[in-house]
Structure formats: structure tokens, C-alpha cells
Design a protein around this motif. Structure first.
Motif, PDB file in Angstrom:
ATOM      1  N   ASP A  25       0.856  -1.176   0.000  1.00 24.24           N
ATOM      2  CA  ASP A  25       0.000   0.000   0.000  1.00 24.24           C
ATOM      3  C   ASP A  25       0.905   1.243   0.000  1.00 24.24           C
ATOM      4  O   ASP A  25       1.698   1.428   0.917  1.00 24.24           O
ATOM      5  N   LEU A  26       0.822   2.048  -1.067  1.00 21.07           N
ATOM      6  CA  LEU A  26       1.766   3.164  -1.236  1.00 21.07           C
ATOM      7  C   LEU A  26       1.149   4.480  -0.763  1.00 21.07           C
ATOM      8  O   LEU A  26       0.057   4.852  -1.198  1.00 21.07           O
ATOM      9  N   HIS A  27       1.879   5.174   0.099  1.00 25.02           N
ATOM     10  CA  HIS A  27       1.388   6.429   0.681  1.00 25.02           C
ATOM     11  C   HIS A  27       2.460   7.507   0.650  1.00 25.02           C
ATOM     12  O   HIS A  27       3.618   7.255   0.308  1.00 25.02           O
ATOM     13  N   ALA A  28       2.060   8.724   1.074  1.00 31.66           N
ATOM     14  CA  ALA A  28       2.989   9.835   1.297  1.00 31.66           C
ATOM     15  C   ALA A  28       2.540  10.510   2.595  1.00 31.66           C
ATOM     16  O   ALA A  28       1.449  10.235   3.090  1.00 31.66           O
ATOM     17  N   ALA A  29       3.376  11.409   3.115  1.00 34.33           N
ATOM     18  CA  ALA A  29       2.996  12.119   4.340  1.00 34.33           C
ATOM     19  C   ALA A  29       1.762  12.986   4.077  1.00 34.33           C
ATOM     20  O   ALA A  29       1.535  13.443   2.953  1.00 34.33           O
ATOM     21  N   ALA A  30       0.961  13.198   5.114  1.00 36.14           N
ATOM     22  CA  ALA A  30      -0.201  14.079   4.975  1.00 36.14           C
ATOM     23  C   ALA A  30       0.258  15.519   4.751  1.00 36.14           C
ATOM     24  O   ALA A  30       1.435  15.848   4.913  1.00 36.14           O
ATOM     25  N   LYS A  31      -0.670  16.381   4.387  1.00 36.40           N
ATOM     26  CA  LYS A  31      -0.338  17.777   4.077  1.00 36.40           C
ATOM     27  C   LYS A  31       0.444  18.425   5.225  1.00 36.40           C
ATOM     28  O   LYS A  31       0.167  18.183   6.393  1.00 36.40           O
ATOM     29  N   GLY A  32       1.416  19.256   4.871  1.00 34.09           N
ATOM     30  CA  GLY A  32       2.146  20.003   5.898  1.00 34.09           C
ATOM     31  C   GLY A  32       3.426  19.349   6.372  1.00 34.09           C
ATOM     32  O   GLY A  32       4.117  19.885   7.228  1.00 34.09           O
ATOM     33  N   ARG A  33       3.775  18.168   5.831  1.00 30.90           N
ATOM     34  CA  ARG A  33       5.029  17.509   6.223  1.00 30.90           C
ATOM     35  C   ARG A  33       5.494  16.592   5.094  1.00 30.90           C
ATOM     36  O   ARG A  33       4.760  16.339   4.134  1.00 30.90           O
ATOM     37  N   THR A  34       6.698  16.067   5.254  1.00 27.95           N
ATOM     38  CA  THR A  34       7.233  15.152   4.235  1.00 27.95           C
ATOM     39  C   THR A  34       7.981  14.013   4.916  1.00 27.95           C
ATOM     40  O   THR A  34       8.540  14.187   5.996  1.00 27.95           O
ATOM     41  N   ASN A  35       7.962  12.844   4.299  1.00 32.26           N
ATOM     42  CA  ASN A  35       8.626  11.651   4.836  1.00 32.26           C
ATOM     43  C   ASN A  35       9.770  11.232   3.934  1.00 32.26           C
ATOM     44  O   ASN A  35       9.660  11.329   2.707  1.00 32.26           O
ATOM     45  N   ILE A  36      10.850  10.709   4.531  1.00 36.08           N
ATOM     46  CA  ILE A  36      11.827  10.020   3.676  1.00 36.08           C
ATOM     47  C   ILE A  36      11.222   8.659   3.329  1.00 36.08           C
ATOM     48  O   ILE A  36      10.392   8.123   4.077  1.00 36.08           O
ATOM     49  N   PRO A  37      11.616   8.088   2.183  1.00 40.01           N
ATOM     50  CA  PRO A  37      11.105   6.770   1.833  1.00 40.01           C
ATOM     51  C   PRO A  37      11.344   5.774   2.970  1.00 40.01           C
ATOM     52  O   PRO A  37      12.469   5.650   3.481  1.00 40.01           O
ATOM     53  N   GLN A  38      10.300   5.117   3.387  1.00 47.52           N
ATOM     54  CA  GLN A  38      10.355   4.208   4.531  1.00 47.52           C
ATOM     55  C   GLN A  38       9.256   3.162   4.410  1.00 47.52           C
ATOM     56  O   GLN A  38       8.246   3.379   3.746  1.00 47.52           O
ATOM     57  N   ILE A  39       9.487   2.031   5.077  1.00 46.99           N
ATOM     58  CA  ILE A  39       8.477   0.961   5.125  1.00 46.99           C
ATOM     59  C   ILE A  39       7.912   0.904   6.534  1.00 46.99           C
ATOM     60  O   ILE A  39       8.638   1.069   7.513  1.00 46.99           O
ATOM     61  N   ARG A  40       6.625   0.685   6.617  1.00 45.89           N
ATOM     62  CA  ARG A  40       5.998   0.449   7.913  1.00 45.89           C
ATOM     63  C   ARG A  40       5.385  -0.947   7.886  1.00 45.89           C
ATOM     64  O   ARG A  40       4.655  -1.279   6.950  1.00 45.89           O
ATOM     65  N   ALA A  41       5.723  -1.733   8.895  1.00 42.40           N
ATOM     66  CA  ALA A  41       5.264  -3.122   8.909  1.00 42.40           C
ATOM     67  C   ALA A  41       5.218  -3.638  10.335  1.00 42.40           C
ATOM     68  O   ALA A  41       5.985  -3.190  11.186  1.00 42.40           O
ATOM     69  N   ASN A  42       4.326  -4.565  10.565  1.00 38.73           N
ATOM     70  CA  ASN A  42       4.305  -5.289  11.829  1.00 38.73           C
ATOM     71  C   ASN A  42       5.326  -6.417  11.704  1.00 38.73           C
ATOM     72  O   ASN A  42       5.064  -7.441  11.079  1.00 38.73           O
TER      73      ASN A  42
ATOM     74  N   VAL B 294      13.484  25.529   7.782  1.00 36.04           N
ATOM     75  CA  VAL B 294      14.069  24.227   8.100  1.00 36.04           C
ATOM     76  C   VAL B 294      15.479  24.149   7.512  1.00 36.04           C
ATOM     77  O   VAL B 294      15.668  24.293   6.309  1.00 36.04           O
ATOM     78  N   LEU B 295      16.479  23.955   8.368  1.00 35.81           N
ATOM     79  CA  LEU B 295      17.869  23.852   7.913  1.00 35.81           C
ATOM     80  C   LEU B 295      18.268  22.398   7.669  1.00 35.81           C
ATOM     81  O   LEU B 295      19.116  22.118   6.829  1.00 35.81           O
ATOM     82  N   ALA B 296      17.686  21.480   8.444  1.00 38.63           N
ATOM     83  CA  ALA B 296      17.989  20.052   8.275  1.00 38.63           C
ATOM     84  C   ALA B 296      16.706  19.379   7.790  1.00 38.63           C
ATOM     85  O   ALA B 296      15.800  19.130   8.570  1.00 38.63           O
ATOM     86  N   PRO B 297      16.620  19.108   6.495  1.00 43.72           N
ATOM     87  CA  PRO B 297      15.388  18.505   5.969  1.00 43.72           C
ATOM     88  C   PRO B 297      15.284  17.019   6.314  1.00 43.72           C
ATOM     89  O   PRO B 297      16.248  16.420   6.819  1.00 43.72           O
ATOM     90  N   ALA B 298      14.139  16.441   6.045  1.00 47.74           N
ATOM     91  CA  ALA B 298      13.948  14.996   6.250  1.00 47.74           C
ATOM     92  C   ALA B 298      15.047  14.246   5.509  1.00 47.74           C
ATOM     93  O   ALA B 298      15.378  14.579   4.373  1.00 47.74           O
ATOM     94  N   GLY B 299      15.612  13.246   6.172  1.00 49.72           N
ATOM     95  CA  GLY B 299      16.719  12.486   5.590  1.00 49.72           C
ATOM     96  C   GLY B 299      18.056  12.875   6.190  1.00 49.72           C
ATOM     97  O   GLY B 299      19.036  12.149   6.053  1.00 49.72           O
ATOM     98  N   SER B 300      18.096  14.028   6.904  1.00 47.43           N
ATOM     99  CA  SER B 300      19.368  14.476   7.499  1.00 47.43           C
ATOM    100  C   SER B 300      19.726  13.601   8.700  1.00 47.43           C
ATOM    101  O   SER B 300      18.849  13.203   9.468  1.00 47.43           O
ATOM    102  N   PHE B 301      21.028  13.353   8.850  1.00 46.82           N
ATOM    103  CA  PHE B 301      21.516  12.761  10.091  1.00 46.82           C
ATOM    104  C   PHE B 301      22.019  13.907  10.947  1.00 46.82           C
ATOM    105  O   PHE B 301      22.910  14.642  10.535  1.00 46.82           O
ATOM    106  N   VAL B 302      21.407  14.105  12.112  1.00 49.25           N
ATOM    107  CA  VAL B 302      21.732  15.288  12.913  1.00 49.25           C
ATOM    108  C   VAL B 302      22.405  14.878  14.225  1.00 49.25           C
ATOM    109  O   VAL B 302      22.172  13.788  14.751  1.00 49.25           O
ATOM    110  N   GLU B 303      23.233  15.777  14.713  1.00 48.82           N
ATOM    111  CA  GLU B 303      23.920  15.551  15.994  1.00 48.82           C
ATOM    112  C   GLU B 303      23.117  16.196  17.113  1.00 48.82           C
ATOM    113  O   GLU B 303      22.311  17.095  16.880  1.00 48.82           O
ATOM    114  N   GLU B 304      23.361  15.734  18.320  1.00 52.67           N
ATOM    115  CA  GLU B 304      22.724  16.355  19.473  1.00 52.67           C
ATOM    116  C   GLU B 304      23.127  17.830  19.538  1.00 52.67           C
ATOM    117  O   GLU B 304      24.311  18.158  19.405  1.00 52.67           O
ATOM    118  N   GLY B 305      22.153  18.709  19.685  1.00 52.60           N
ATOM    119  CA  GLY B 305      22.427  20.138  19.784  1.00 52.60           C
ATOM    120  C   GLY B 305      22.545  20.856  18.445  1.00 52.60           C
ATOM    121  O   GLY B 305      22.689  22.075  18.400  1.00 52.60           O
TER     122      GLY B 305
END
Ligand SMILES: [Zn+2]
Length: 452
Positions: free
Chosen positions: A212-229, A330-341
Motif C-alpha cells: 500500500d503506497l502512501h505519502a505524508a499528509a499535508k504540511g510535512r514530508t517523509n523520507i522513503p520508509q516501510i511500515r510493517a508489523n 528548516v535547515l535540516a530537511p527529512a533524511g538528514s543525520f543530525v547531531e545532538e544540539g
């Protein structure tokens, strides 16, 4: 898409020419490592599920020929043929029946039934684009990657389930209900519930695997990801087979297709990529690669599936919130690897020029989702972060110049590798609010809490 942008179907077309494996495959179903960070009870559930995968990998035969007709919508589809049909979402004699396109690719060899769905939410366009490209002449037909004469099993593709919503650029059906909260539906209830019931009875219940293919709801964006039990054996298997790095372990909300399908022991996973009202070419391409990977892993298509260098198996997350109100940059977009602080966004207030507030990441990790709507209040979520503690050096080797994760399939055909060579990175925690998207709250047009 502007004309000067690369056509994602061209890049993904390279998937046709699978590279040979660097060495012979030792085992078809390698044991999967589970890191100690996953809570013990969940670990046992997942290990039990993986035991079941190994015990009975397939239940269909692989002999050439022997496939029978596929009966669908009162039509008999012959082995080795492709049919493009119309499917009525409502069963009526007069008035609007909402016909939607469905393509059935029935292989010449016996195998499982895989159902691919796009736009259960009418404003999420990544799924419809990926599935439309897969049904196009570059991918489907004689000597193409999806060739009915060599396919084992049956693929049913419905690129745009909520066509009425799509035409109004809306997530929900015209009666303002979310189809993905109405499964398995009821033939005597409201309009959307009738649609859900018809889909359930005629399309889903006869499927072995559902994507089942989806995208984030309005107002946000997701990096490509799988959700599964991941505690559901066959869903766990296809979640990994999709071949991308990020897998969120969750059951899905009540009434969602994924949760109801799993309850009936049908394998079902959700792909998420990009956001509503946008057609992110990278998310489209990764979805196409993922589907081809999955079909190859199930031995429905010839060729070797590509695999990522590592997988993040996440059972929880951390939220980055605004402490001030105003407009975010937004300086660090979805997909960024960020450090503490690390500063991930700045907030300014047009009513108070000259003052700027920084938003910092509370922890090191991978941003899997970020806000795209600039308006925030104190407490608004800005980013959704997986707190990665192990495998950091492995992950950092796959960052681009901007510090963003290069997702498998986004930079051309990814390599084949042994399952044992994939590093599993477990992310410990819980989903705040009970599910991955709960903290986003209302988004845009609806009162939904979840993207899928
Ligand atoms: Zn959705």
C-alpha cells in the motif's frame, strides 16, 4: 514535473538489467540478527515470526506452465496475459459507480497473488505515479521487467484507489471519510465503508501480499520508509525484501488496510515517501525499485533483488518541537543525520522583526520526517527523529554532501549482497501517542493523526 528534471522511470529502467550476484547465494533465508536494543518481549515476537518464515518460505510450485486462469471481476484471465480493466468502487445500477483502473498481470507460471495499491488517500501522488510507470511500456510487456510470459503468480495493480478524492485533490472520499480507517468495511453502512468492503471482498482477501503506497499528509514530508508489523512473519519478509534502509515496526491504526490484513494473516506493508500534493521523483523511483525487489525476492520475477548496506529497524522515535511561535526555516530537511544540539530550524516572527530563535535536535539521529508548512506555535512538531545509537559509522558512510541519507535505489541500481552482509541497526523506544505519526496531530484539511 518540470521537463528538465530527469524522468524517474528512466533511471529505474536500469532495474531491468540486474547485476549478477558477486558470489553464489548460500542460503535462501538467512537468519536475521536482532540487536539487543529492541525490547525483550518484542524481540521474542519478531524472532518467533522469523522462525515461521524460515520454516515455510513458499507454498507455490515453480514449474514451467501449469498456471490456471485467474478469475477476477467475473473475467477469466489466461496465463501469460495482461488485462487492463475497470473496477467499480460502488455496486450500483444507476448513479455514480466510481470506476477505477486496475491492471492484472497473470503469469504463465503458478505463484502468489500480489496486490499493489496507490492513492487510498487521493492527494498522495507518489503511489499513483510509481504504479503508472510500472504499468507503462518501459516496464511492462514482452522482454520488460514485468513480462507475463515469465512471471510466476499474479500481480494486480490499482494505481489510484481513491479516484473521487484525487479529482478533488483531497485525501478523503467525498463523504469526508478516510478509507484507510474503514477496513474491512460494511456493505450496509456509509459510502466509504461500502467501498472498503467491496475492495476487501474482491481484491484484498484473495491476495497473498499487499503493498500500500502512501505519502505524508499535508504540511510535512517523509523520507522513503516501510511500515510493517515485524511480528507478522510474511509481512516481515516483504518489508525487508523491499530493499530500503528504514523500517518502522508498528501495527497500523484501527481500520487501516495493513492492520486488518495482518489480522487475517495476509502480508501487508505500507511504503511512505514524500508528501501529499507533491510528486517527489526520488520517492517515486525508490517505490518502483522496491516493488521490483520484492517481486524478485518472492521469485515471481527473474533477476536478483538489490539490498541496502544496512537496515534501521525502529520501534520508537523522538520528536523535535518548536518552543516558540512564528515561521520556521528548516535547515535540516527529512533524511538528514543530525547531531545532538545541532540547529535543525530557525523561527522568526514577522510581528517582531530582528529576533530569531533556533530549534536544536535533542539527540543524535536520523530525521525521517519534517514539517513543510512554515507556521508553528510553541509545541508544534518540526521533525521526527530516529535516535540511532549503534551503527552510526555505517550510516554516516551513506550520507551525501548535505548530510542526508542516500537511500538505496535513489542513486541508480543498488548492488546485490548477501543477507548476512546487511547490518541491522535496531532503534529502541516507543511511538509517542501509540503510532509513528500520532504526534503530528491535525494536518491540513482533515483531523487525521496518521499519514497512512
Ligand atoms: Zn496516506
Amino acid at each position: 514535473m518540470p521537463e528538465d528534471d530527469p524522468d524517474p522511470s528512466e533511471d529505474a529502467a536500469k532495474a531491468r538489467d540486474a547485476k549478477p550476484p558477486p558470489r553464489a547465494k548460500k542460503r535462501r533465508f538467512a537468519p536475521i540478527k536482532i540487536a539487543n536494543q529492541i525490547p525483550m518481549r518484542r524481540r521474542r515476537e519478531i524472532e518467533k515470526a522469523l522462525g515461521e518464515v524460515g520454516a515455510s518460505p513458499t507454498k507455490w510450485s515453480r514449474k514451467v506452465g501449469g498456471s490456471k486462469n485467474h478469475n477476477f471481476l467475473r473475467k477469466r484471465i489466461k496465463p501469460g496475459t495482461i488485462r487492463h480493466l475497470e473496477y467499480d468502487l460502488l455496486d450500483v445500477e444507476i448513479g455514480e459507480s466510481w470506476p477505477v483502473p486496475v491492471s492484472v498481470i497473470h503469469g504463465s507460471r503458478p505463484g502468489p497473488v500480489v496486490t499493489l495499491l496507490g492513492a487510498i488517500h487521493g492527494d498522495e501522488l507518489v503511489g499513483p505515479l510509481a504504479l503508472t510507470y510500472l504499468c507503462g511500456p518501459n516496464f511492462m510487456g514482452d522482454d520488460r521487467v514485468i513480462d507475463a510470459s515469465v512471471l510466476a503468480g499474479t500481480i494486480r495493480i490499482m494505481p489510484i484507489v481513491n479516484l473521487p478524492g484525487y479529482r478533488m485533490m483531497m485525501r478523503d472520499f467525498p463523504d469526508d471519510r478516510d478509507l484507510n480507517r474503514c477496513f474491512p468495511g460494511n456493505p450496509d453502512s456509509n459510502t466509504t465503508s461500502r467501498v472498503a468492503n467491496r475492495l476487501w471482498e474482491q481484491l484484498i482477501s484473495s491476495s497473498d501480499y499487499v503493498i500500500d503506497l502512501h505519502a505524508a499528509a499535508k504540511g510535512r514530508t517523509n523520507i522513503p520508509q516501510i511500515r510493517a508489523n515485524l511480528a507478522h512473519a510474511s509481512s516481515n519478509r516483504i518489508a525487508r525484501a523491499f530493499g530500503i534502509e528504514t523500517i518502522l515496526d508498528s501495527q497500523g491504526p484501527r481500520g487501516s488496510l495493513r492492520r486488518v490484513a495482518n489480522d487475517k494473516d495476509i502480508a501487508c506493508i505500507t511504503y511512505e515517501g514524500g508528501g501529499a500534493d507533491e510528486a517527489d521523483p526520488e520517492s517515486v523511483q525508490i517505490a518502483m525499485y522496491g516493488i521490483i525487489n520484492l517481486l524478485r525476492s518472492l521469485r515471481m520475477l527473474p533477476g536478483y533483488p538489490s539490498k541496502p548496506r544496512f537496515r534501521i529497524l525502529a520501534s520508537g522515535s523522538v520528536w523535535i518541537r518548536s518552543d516558540q511561535g512564528g515561521l520556521i526555516d528548516v535547515l535540516a530537511p527529512a533524511g538528514s543525520f543530525v547531531e545532538e544540539g545541532e540547529i535543525v530550524a530557525t523561527i522568526t516572527d514577522p510581528e517582531l522583526p530582528g529576533v530569531q530563535h533556533d530549534v536544536m535536535s535533542p539527540i543524535q539521529g536520523l530525521l525521517i520526517s519534517s514539517a513543510t508548512h512554515p507556521f508553528v506555535n510553541s509545541g508544534s512538531p518540526i521533525g521526527h527523529l530516529l535516535p540511532v545509537k549503534r551503527g552510526v559509522s555505517t550510516l554516516k558512510r551513506r550520507l551525501d554532501d548535505e548530510g542526508c541519507l542516500i537511500i538505496s535505489g535513489s542513486d541508480g541500481d543498488p548492488p546485490w549482497r548477501e543477507d548476512e552482509d546487511i547490518e541491522d541497526i535496531a532503534v529502541f523506544g516507543e511511538w509517542s501517542g501509540g503510532s509513528p505519526d500520532a504526534e503530528w496531530g491535525p494536518a491540513g484539511s482533515g483531523d487525521e493523526e496518521e499519514d497512512y
